[in-house]
Design an enzyme around this catalytic site. Structure first.
Site, PDB file in Angstrom:
ATOM      1  N   GLY A  33       6.746  -3.981  -0.330  1.00  0.00           N
ATOM      2  CA  GLY A  33       7.095  -4.237   1.514  1.00  0.00           C
ATOM      3  C   GLY A  33       6.332  -3.623   1.971  1.00  0.00           C
ATOM      4  N   GLY A  86       9.281   2.550  -0.248  1.00  0.00           N
ATOM      5  CA  GLY A  86      10.324   2.194   0.234  1.00  0.00           C
ATOM      6  C   GLY A  86      11.263   1.992   0.870  1.00  0.00           C
ATOM      7  N   LYS A  98      18.091  -0.257  -0.265  1.00  0.00           N
ATOM      8  CA  LYS A  98      16.800  -1.148  -0.973  1.00  0.00           C
ATOM      9  C   LYS A  98      16.928  -2.973  -0.993  1.00  0.00           C
ATOM     10  CE  LYS A  98      13.542   0.259  -3.027  1.00  0.00           C
ATOM     11  NZ  LYS A  98      12.924  -0.301  -2.578  1.00  0.00           N
ATOM     12  N   GLU A 107      12.801  -2.802  -8.876  1.00  0.00           N
ATOM     13  CA  GLU A 107      12.956  -1.898  -8.410  1.00  0.00           C
ATOM     14  C   GLU A 107      13.179  -0.838  -8.520  1.00  0.00           C
ATOM     15  OE1 GLU A 107      13.338  -3.031  -4.282  1.00  0.00           O
ATOM     16  OE2 GLU A 107      11.177  -3.255  -3.593  1.00  0.00           O
TER      17      GLU A 107
HETATM   18  C1  5RP Z   1      11.643  -4.156  -0.871  1.00  0.00           C
HETATM   19  C2  5RP Z   1      12.489  -3.098  -0.629  1.00  0.00           C
HETATM   20  C3  5RP Z   1      11.153  -2.332   0.698  1.00  0.00           C
HETATM   21  O1  5RP Z   1      11.125  -0.755  -0.250  1.00  0.00           O
HETATM   22  C4  5RP Z   1      12.090  -1.449   1.683  1.00  0.00           C
HETATM   23  O2  5RP Z   1      12.911  -3.206   2.821  1.00  0.00           O
HETATM   24  C5  5RP Z   1      11.622  -1.496   2.625  1.00  0.00           C
HETATM   25  O3  5RP Z   1      10.703  -2.788   3.405  1.00  0.00           O
HETATM   26  P1  5RP Z   1       9.430  -1.474   4.173  1.00  0.00           P
HETATM   27  O4  5RP Z   1       8.059  -0.347   3.547  1.00  0.00           O
HETATM   28  O5  5RP Z   1       8.451  -2.928   4.733  1.00  0.00           O
HETATM   29  O6  5RP Z   1      10.149  -1.298   5.814  1.00  0.00           O
HETATM   30  O7  5RP Z   1      13.561  -3.084  -1.143  1.00  0.00           O
HETATM   31  O8  5RP Z   1      12.454  -4.611  -1.450  1.00  0.00           O
END
Ligand code: 5RP
Length: 224
Positions: A33, A86, A98, A107
Site C-alpha cells: 500500500g 498499513g 486490511k 499480508e
Molecule cells: C493492502 C492493505 C493496505 O495496508 C491498506 O489498504 C492501507 O493502504 P494505504 O497505506 O495505501 O492507505 O491492506 O492490501
C-alpha cells in the site's frame, strides 16, 4: 499536514522503531500500500543493517528490489523479526481491516509468521468500531456467488471488486454496511464460508504496536 505527509511520518517512525531490533541476519516482513511504500523507501536508507525482506505482494517485492533490498520467499525465511504494514481501519484494540490493496491473504500470512506486527497508519484510519470501510474478502473465483449469498446471511452487502485479480489469482468481494462489534467472531465466521480464502479482519492476530500519525505527531499505541 496532508495525508501523505502523515503517512511519511509514520513510515519514518517505523524505521526508527525497528532499527534497534535489527541484526545482520534479520529478515523484515514488509506490507503493501501507499504507507508501506513510504516505509520501503525509508527502509532502503538502512539496508546494510539487515539481511533482506519478505514482501506481502508482488508490488512491494518489486519496490524492495528496485532499492537493492534482497527479497526472500517466506518458505526460505526461518523467522521474521517484525512485520510492518498499513491498514484501512484500526480500532483501539489494534484489530484491523486490511485489504484495500487486495493483498490481504499474503499480508495475513506474513503477519502470522512475524514476531511483532507494527501497524503504520495516518489518523484517518482510527475508528471506535470497525466496518465503515468495506471489509475485503478474497474468494476463489468459482465460489463468488455462493460466498456473496452467505455474506448477505451474515448481514453484509457484498460488492464484487470489478477488474481486480489478487496475486493469488482470486477475486475480492467488498462487504459494505457491517458494524463489526466482535471482530474475532466475525473473522472466524467469514473464514468458515466454503470458497473464502481469507478476509481482511486482522483480529485473531491483531497488531502489536500502532504508530498513528496525527497533526500533533506520531503516537505509539501498544496492544493491551
Ligand atoms: C493492502 C492493505 C493496505 O495496508 C491498506 O489498504 C492501507 O493502504 P494505504 O497505506 O495505501 O492507505 O491492506 O492490501
Amino acid at each position: 499536514m496532508t495525508q501523505d505527509e502523515l503517512k511519511k511520518a509514520v513510515a519514518k517512525a517505523a524505521v526508527d522503531y525497528i532499527q534497534p531490533k535489527l541484526e545482520k541476519d534479520s529478515i523484515v516482513g514488509v506490507g503493501t500500500g501507499s504507507t508501506a511504500n513510504f516505509f520501503i523507501d525509508y527502509l532502503a536508507d538502512i539496508k546494510g543493517q539487515f539481511d533482506g525482506a519478505v514482501a506481502s505482494s508482488e508490488a512491494s517485492a518489486e519496490r524492495l528490489r528496485l532499492h537493492g533490498i534482497p527479497v526472500y520467499d517466506l518458505n526460505s525465511a526461518e523467522s521474521l523479526v517484525v512485520y510492518v504494514d498499513g491498514a484501512d481501519e484500526t480500532n483501539p484494540a489494534l484489530e484491523l481491516i486490511k485489504g484495500g490493496g487486495a493483498a490481504l491473504t499474503r499480508e495475513k500470512i506474513v503477519a502470522a509468521v512475524a514476531e511483532e506486527f507494527v501497524c503504520i497508519a495516518d489518523g484517518s484510519k482510527w475508528v471506535e468500531t470497525l466496518g465503515d470501510f468495506p471489509l475485503p474478502v478474497e474468494v476463489i473465483p468459482m465460489a463468488r456467488s455462493h460466498v456473496a449469498r452467505e455474506l448477505v446471511k451474515l448481514g453484509g452487502d457484498p460488492v464484487y471488486r470489478q477488474g481486480c485479480v489478487t496475486d493469488n489469482g482470486n477475486v475480492i468481494l467488498d462487504v459494505h454496511n457491517m458494524k463489526i462489534t466482535d471482530p474475532v467472531a466475525t473473522e472466524a465466521a467469514i473464514n468458515q464460508i466454503v470458497g473464502v480464502v481469507t478476509n481482511g479482519l486482522f483480529a485473531a492476530r491483531a497488531a502489536d504496536v500502532l504508530l498513528l500519525g496525527r497533526e500533533s505527531g506520531v503516537e505509539t499505541i501498544t496492544r493491551r
